[in-house]
Write a protein that holds these residues in place. Structure first.
Motif, PDB file in Angstrom:
ATOM      1  N   THR A   1      -9.084   0.448  -3.517  1.00 29.07           N
ATOM      2  CA  THR A   1      -8.666  -0.166  -2.260  1.00 29.07           C
ATOM      3  C   THR A   1      -9.745   0.129  -1.219  1.00 29.07           C
ATOM      4  O   THR A   1     -10.259   1.249  -1.177  1.00 29.07           O
ATOM      5  CB  THR A   1      -7.339   0.479  -1.805  1.00 29.07           C
TER       6      THR A   1
ATOM      7  N   LYS B   1       0.509  -1.669   6.232  1.00 26.28           N
ATOM      8  CA  LYS B   1       0.455  -1.207   4.841  1.00 26.28           C
ATOM      9  C   LYS B   1      -0.746  -1.848   4.175  1.00 26.28           C
ATOM     10  O   LYS B   1      -1.117  -2.970   4.513  1.00 26.28           O
ATOM     11  CB  LYS B   1       1.712  -1.664   4.095  1.00 26.28           C
ATOM     12  N   VAL B   2      -1.306  -1.144   3.230  1.00 28.90           N
ATOM     13  CA  VAL B   2      -2.420  -1.702   2.457  1.00 28.90           C
ATOM     14  C   VAL B   2      -2.047  -1.597   0.987  1.00 28.90           C
ATOM     15  O   VAL B   2      -1.591  -0.544   0.534  1.00 28.90           O
ATOM     16  CB  VAL B   2      -3.738  -0.921   2.711  1.00 28.90           C
ATOM     17  N   ARG B   3      -2.213  -2.689   0.275  1.00 26.64           N
ATOM     18  CA  ARG B   3      -1.867  -2.682  -1.146  1.00 26.64           C
ATOM     19  C   ARG B   3      -3.031  -2.208  -2.003  1.00 26.64           C
ATOM     20  O   ARG B   3      -4.177  -2.299  -1.593  1.00 26.64           O
ATOM     21  CB  ARG B   3      -1.469  -4.091  -1.594  1.00 26.64           C
ATOM     22  N   GLU B   4      -2.658  -1.719  -3.191  1.00 26.85           N
ATOM     23  CA  GLU B   4      -3.675  -1.312  -4.153  1.00 26.85           C
ATOM     24  C   GLU B   4      -4.654  -2.461  -4.378  1.00 26.85           C
ATOM     25  O   GLU B   4      -4.232  -3.603  -4.543  1.00 26.85           O
ATOM     26  CB  GLU B   4      -2.960  -1.020  -5.475  1.00 26.85           C
TER      27      GLU B   4
ATOM     28  N   GLU C   1      -6.492  -3.943  -2.409  1.00 25.62           N
ATOM     29  CA  GLU C   1      -6.725  -4.835  -1.278  1.00 25.62           C
ATOM     30  C   GLU C   1      -8.001  -4.428  -0.534  1.00 25.62           C
ATOM     31  O   GLU C   1      -8.389  -3.255  -0.547  1.00 25.62           O
ATOM     32  CB  GLU C   1      -5.529  -4.765  -0.325  1.00 25.62           C
TER      33      GLU C   1
ATOM     34  N   ASN D   1       2.004  -0.672  -2.514  1.00 24.71           N
ATOM     35  CA  ASN D   1       1.267  -0.175  -1.349  1.00 24.71           C
ATOM     36  C   ASN D   1       0.635   1.159  -1.687  1.00 24.71           C
ATOM     37  O   ASN D   1       1.268   2.014  -2.301  1.00 24.71           O
ATOM     38  CB  ASN D   1       2.221   0.044  -0.171  1.00 24.71           C
TER      39      ASN D   1
ATOM     40  N   GLU E   1       0.218   3.570   3.820  1.00 25.43           N
ATOM     41  CA  GLU E   1       1.183   3.066   4.789  1.00 25.43           C
ATOM     42  C   GLU E   1       1.058   3.878   6.068  1.00 25.43           C
ATOM     43  O   GLU E   1       1.144   5.108   6.045  1.00 25.43           O
ATOM     44  CB  GLU E   1       2.610   3.157   4.237  1.00 25.43           C
TER      45      GLU E   1
END
Ligand code: ATP
Ligand code: MG
Length: 259
Positions: free
Chosen positions: A201, A41-44, A46, A18, A21
């Protein structure tokens, strides 16, 4: 952008750490509750779309993630660290709805603006600017003035200015909404091509369901004020996605029912 090109990575988003967050964010303006208990949460690498109607607090949320505005409650973590301002350290760039080009600067110098707060030594700027202009197909327009450009070209300059310092996170607030459909879809393709080359991201705001489906890995559907996340929708389809693809048509219909 040589470093960009070298960072090409293709492992699936679901295996990545992530990078953003948000925990229980709330925001009021006086008595007006604008955001209520936002967590995600946002992932790398994404691409997350925030989809919601006018006034639902989408820009307010990007302002908080960038640190331009402070929340009343909750925490923003970027790479696991909480802070109040992230824009300054080059990790995050924020592309506003208007292109905010400086009319008294050429295309080259507008892009240079994106380097002015970075750690990148001045001696490297000309090469960086050349590379990023090439990336957005404006290599022959470095000496043009903003008033000599079309709307699509202006958006490309704004994108180049955002990308030139190689941010880890790109926040975009309806960046292409003023463009005609054809130019918008060209820019979508360019953005996806650039995204492919990097670990960047992207969190973008839109009220265009089709734009969300064509670009995003996940769509956060906002309720109207106060903004809450009604639903997180996964869009699991190979990119590039065409509006005529059956899967895309179905996803668009499905999302339309949710907003
Ligand atoms: N600085 C401010 N002071 C007071 N109220 C504000 C402020 N900024 C936003 N608001 C209010 O908060 C609400 C949400 O605004 P916001 O700009 O986040 O919405 P949005 O979802 O981005 O809308 P749009 O799609 O029209 O851009 C609106 O009712 C707006 O009037
Ligand atoms: Mg807005």
């Amino acid at each position: 952008m040589s470093a960009l090109a070298l960072r090409k990575e293709n492992s699936p988003v679901s295996f990545r750490p992530n990078i953003i967050e948000l925990k229980a964010l709330s925001k009021h303006f006086g008595k007006l509750s604008v955001l209520d208990d936002i967590s995600f949460k946002v992932r790398e690498k994404e691409i997350l779309a925030i989809l919601g109607s006018s006034g639902s607090g989408k820009s307010t949320l990007l302002n908080i993630i960038s640190g331009l505005l402070s929340q009343d409650e909750g925490t923003v973590y970027i790479s696991g660290k909480s802070s109040t301002s992230y824009l300054g350290w080059g990790k995050i760039v924020y592309m506003f709805q208007e292109d905010r080009l400086l009319p008294w600067r050429t295309v080259r110098d507008n892009v240079a603006f994106g380097l002015e707060n970075s750690q990148i030594p001045k001696s490297e700027w000309p090469a960086k600017i050349r590379e990023v202009l090439k990336l957005v197909n404006l290599e022959d327009f470095a000496d043009f003035w903003p008033h000599q450009l079309s709307g699509g070209m202006r958006s490309r300059v704004a994108l180049a200015r955002s990308l030139v310092a190689e941010p880890q996170i790109l926040l975009m607030d309806e960046p292409f909404s003023k463009l005609d459909a054809q130019t918008r879809s060209q820019l979508h393709a360019e953005l996806l091509r650039i995204h492919q080359l990097t670990k960047m991201t992207i969190v973008f705001v839109t009220h265009d369901v089709e734009e969300a489906v064509v670009l995003a890995d996940r769509v956060a559907v906002f309720s109207s004020r106060p903004g809450r996340i009604k639903e997180m929708v996964d869009i699991r389809m190979e990119r590039p996605r065409q509006l005529t693809d059956m899967g895309v048509v179905r996803a668009v219909q499905d999302l339309r029912r949710k907003i």
